[in-house]
Design a protein around this motif. Structure first.
Motif, PDB file in Angstrom:
ATOM      1  N   LEU A 216      -4.341  -3.756  -4.845  1.00 23.79           N
ATOM      2  CA  LEU A 216      -2.880  -3.693  -4.845  1.00 23.79           C
ATOM      3  C   LEU A 216      -2.263  -4.387  -6.052  1.00 23.79           C
ATOM      4  O   LEU A 216      -1.043  -4.513  -6.145  1.00 23.79           O
ATOM      5  CB  LEU A 216      -2.341  -4.284  -3.536  1.00 23.79           C
TER       6      LEU A 216
ATOM      7  N   GLU B 257       4.079   1.489  -0.868  1.00 29.30           N
ATOM      8  CA  GLU B 257       4.871   1.550  -2.100  1.00 29.30           C
ATOM      9  C   GLU B 257       4.054   2.128  -3.249  1.00 29.30           C
ATOM     10  O   GLU B 257       4.592   2.806  -4.121  1.00 29.30           O
ATOM     11  CB  GLU B 257       5.382   0.159  -2.488  1.00 29.30           C
ATOM     12  N   GLN B 258       2.762   1.849  -3.248  1.00 27.26           N
ATOM     13  CA  GLN B 258       1.883   2.352  -4.298  1.00 27.26           C
ATOM     14  C   GLN B 258       1.312   3.728  -3.944  1.00 27.26           C
ATOM     15  O   GLN B 258       0.460   4.251  -4.650  1.00 27.26           O
ATOM     16  CB  GLN B 258       0.768   1.342  -4.575  1.00 27.26           C
TER      17      GLN B 258
ATOM     18  N   ARG C 169       0.839  -1.204   0.000  1.00 34.40           N
ATOM     19  CA  ARG C 169       0.000   0.000   0.000  1.00 34.40           C
ATOM     20  C   ARG C 169       0.870   1.248   0.000  1.00 34.40           C
ATOM     21  O   ARG C 169       0.653   2.168  -0.787  1.00 34.40           O
ATOM     22  CB  ARG C 169      -0.938   0.013   1.218  1.00 34.40           C
TER      23      ARG C 169
END
Length: 64
Positions: free
Chosen positions: A60, A19-20, A17
């Motif tokens: 994700l 990282e995005q 989460r």
């Protein structure tokens, strides 16, 4: 599910989460839940259904 596996799963959810660049609120909106629920999940304080795990993995962009 044993505790170690649960801890690993929630750590992966949080890592992906962030990282995005999704906030807990953005993830919650996508899965039809509240940001407080997402926070409880990431802290291992709430059990989740398989349906919720699937929703999270779709957001994700995980595939199995």
């Amino acid at each position: 599910m044993n505790q170690t596996m649960a801890v690993q799963i929630v750590a992966i959810i949080r890592k992906l989460r962030t990282e995005q660049r999704l906030t807990q609120q953005a993830l919650a909106d996508e899965i039809g839940s509240s940001f407080s629920f997402v926070g409880r999940v990431e802290r291992g304080e709430s059990n989740v259904t398989l349906e919720t795990i699937i929703k999270i993995s779709n957001v994700l962009k995980l595939s199995f």
